[in-house]
Design an enzyme around this catalytic site. Structure first.
Site, PDB file in Angstrom:
ATOM      1  N   LYS A  21       0.831  -1.226   0.000  1.00 11.52           N
ATOM      2  CA  LYS A  21       0.000   0.000   0.000  1.00 11.52           C
ATOM      3  C   LYS A  21       0.856   1.262   0.000  1.00 11.52           C
ATOM      4  O   LYS A  21       0.605   2.184  -0.767  1.00 11.52           O
ATOM      5  CB  LYS A  21      -0.912  -0.010   1.236  1.00 11.52           C
ATOM      6  CG  LYS A  21      -1.961  -1.111   1.222  1.00 11.52           C
ATOM      7  CD  LYS A  21      -2.835  -1.100   2.472  1.00 11.52           C
ATOM      8  CE  LYS A  21      -2.023  -1.369   3.706  1.00 11.52           C
ATOM      9  NZ  LYS A  21      -1.325  -2.684   3.669  1.00 11.52           N
ATOM     10  N   GLU A  91      -4.334   5.600   2.974  1.00 16.77           N
ATOM     11  CA  GLU A  91      -3.920   4.221   3.220  1.00 16.77           C
ATOM     12  C   GLU A  91      -4.806   3.655   4.326  1.00 16.77           C
ATOM     13  O   GLU A  91      -4.746   4.137   5.463  1.00 16.77           O
ATOM     14  CB  GLU A  91      -2.451   4.177   3.640  1.00 16.77           C
ATOM     15  CG  GLU A  91      -1.912   2.785   3.827  1.00 16.77           C
ATOM     16  CD  GLU A  91      -0.419   2.761   4.151  1.00 16.77           C
ATOM     17  OE1 GLU A  91       0.182   3.834   4.281  1.00 16.77           O
ATOM     18  OE2 GLU A  91       0.123   1.653   4.288  1.00 16.77           O
ATOM     19  N   GLU A 159       6.350  -7.010  13.791  1.00 13.87           N
ATOM     20  CA  GLU A 159       5.569  -7.990  13.001  1.00 13.87           C
ATOM     21  C   GLU A 159       6.248  -9.338  12.853  1.00 13.87           C
ATOM     22  O   GLU A 159       5.704 -10.250  12.225  1.00 13.87           O
ATOM     23  CB  GLU A 159       5.290  -7.418  11.601  1.00 13.87           C
ATOM     24  CG  GLU A 159       4.446  -6.174  11.608  1.00 13.87           C
ATOM     25  CD  GLU A 159       4.434  -5.475  10.257  1.00 13.87           C
ATOM     26  OE1 GLU A 159       3.609  -4.576  10.077  1.00 13.87           O
ATOM     27  OE2 GLU A 159       5.246  -5.842   9.373  1.00 13.87           O
TER      28      GLU A 159
HETATM   29  C1  LIG Z   1      -7.207   0.600  10.152  1.00 13.39           C
HETATM   30  C2  LIG Z   1      -6.164  -0.324  10.696  1.00 13.39           C
HETATM   31  C3  LIG Z   1      -4.859  -0.414  10.228  1.00 13.39           C
HETATM   32  C4  LIG Z   1      -4.247  -1.399  11.032  1.00 13.39           C
HETATM   33  C5  LIG Z   1      -2.947  -1.918  11.040  1.00 13.39           C
HETATM   34  N1  LIG Z   1      -2.667  -2.882  11.963  1.00 13.39           N
HETATM   35  C6  LIG Z   1      -1.293  -3.394  12.020  1.00 13.39           C
HETATM   36  C7  LIG Z   1      -0.946  -4.250  10.827  1.00 13.39           C
HETATM   37  C8  LIG Z   1       0.521  -3.952  10.593  1.00 13.39           C
HETATM   38  O1  LIG Z   1       1.330  -4.802  11.390  1.00 13.39           O
HETATM   39  C9  LIG Z   1       0.709  -2.527  11.102  1.00 13.39           C
HETATM   40  C10 LIG Z   1       0.774  -1.483   9.998  1.00 13.39           C
HETATM   41  O2  LIG Z   1      -0.288  -1.631   9.109  1.00 13.39           O
HETATM   42  O3  LIG Z   1      -0.417  -2.254  11.950  1.00 13.39           O
HETATM   43  C11 LIG Z   1      -3.616  -3.352  12.872  1.00 13.39           C
HETATM   44  O4  LIG Z   1      -3.294  -4.254  13.670  1.00 13.39           O
HETATM   45  N2  LIG Z   1      -4.867  -2.837  12.878  1.00 13.39           N
HETATM   46  C12 LIG Z   1      -5.190  -1.871  11.963  1.00 13.39           C
HETATM   47  N3  LIG Z   1      -6.346  -1.211  11.743  1.00 13.39           N
END
Ligand SMILES: Cc1cc2cn([C@H]3C[C@H](O)[C@@H](CO)O3)c(=O)nc2[nH]1
Length: 223
Positions: A21, A91, A159
């Site tokens: 993204k 994003e 991660e």
């Molecule tokens: C809207 C939204 C984005 C998002 C990203 N993430 C996590 C996934 C990736 O490891 C990190 C960056 O996208 O954040 C999450 O747990 N919950 C989320 N909710």
């Protein structure tokens, strides 16, 4: 194009972790008529010195609710931010927050049904009272095993413990939302991009979307 004083042509860029993204958004950096809003991950990694992203991955049962509550606040801030340009690319959104991440946490019991109810009420209130809907959703569609490899290579420290099963679950929730259209609250048309392609080939795929985004944007601005 002259800036319009009403809502800009709004595009949500959606996709699994590691689907490219940020790379997709950067492809549009050169267009002066487009405002890019990338995911505020750095805010999630440092709120008053607390790394909520790390806390969430390390102890989801304790921190998932807190993390998603803050994610929703930062996404709402991006949704309602005034935009001088006729086009706005964001994003992710509060819709992927609710339909993908919070939905997953509810399904696998990471958050308690009462916590889910609170996050769902926040989502419903925002959806019904604040005009943030998308005019187009770009879905960077990927294969879970491919993005899982990318996540390991990207080596974002928080991660590294993410299992393939989590990526597979998130993939299914994205497919339910954006391909099977199981949620009616976000009816924007979906442009599917094959984001399994590696960087050398993906630019051609992005150019296809460029035409569709800019042409739609011109329609919106000129009408
Ligand atoms: C809207 C939204 C984005 C998002 C990203 N993430 C996590 C996934 C990736 O490891 C990190 C960056 O996208 O954040 C999450 O747990 N919950 C989320 N909710």
């Amino acid at each position: 194009m002259a800036a319009t004083n009403n809502k800009p042509f709004t595009v949500f860029v959606e996709g699994n972790i590691g689907s490219g993204k940020t790379t997709f958004l950067e492809h549009f950096r050169r267009f002066e008529d487009i405002t890019l809003l990338t995911e505020p991950v750095e805010e999630w990694r440092n709120l008053g010195g607390w790394n909520l992203l790390d806390l969430m991955y390390k102890d989801p049962a304790k921190w998932a609710m807190t993390f998603q509550a803050y994610v929703s606040l930062t996404m709402l801030d991006m949704h309602r931010r005034p935009t001088a340009t006729p086009v706005k690319l964001m994003e992710r959104s509060i819709y992927s927050a609710r339909y993908c991440f919070v939905e997953h946490m509810k399904n696998n019991g990471t958050i308690h049904p009462a916590q889910f109810a609170v996050l769902d009420e926040w989502f419903r209130f925002i959806h019904h009272h604040i005009p943030i809907e998308a005019d187009l959703i770009v879905y960077l569609k990927t294969t879970p095993s491919i993005v899982h490899e990318r996540i390991k290579k990207r080596a974002r420290s928080e991660e590294q413990c993410v299992p393939l099963s989590y990526i597979e679950d998130l993939h299914k929730l994205h497919e339910d939302w954006l391909i099977n259209r199981t949620h009616a609250e976000c009816p924007a048309p979906v442009l599917v991009i094959d984001a399994d392609l590696d960087l050398s080939q993906i630019t051609e795929e992005y150019k296809k979307s460029e035409h569709q985004i800019l042409r739609k944007a011109v329609d919106v601005v000129m009408n």
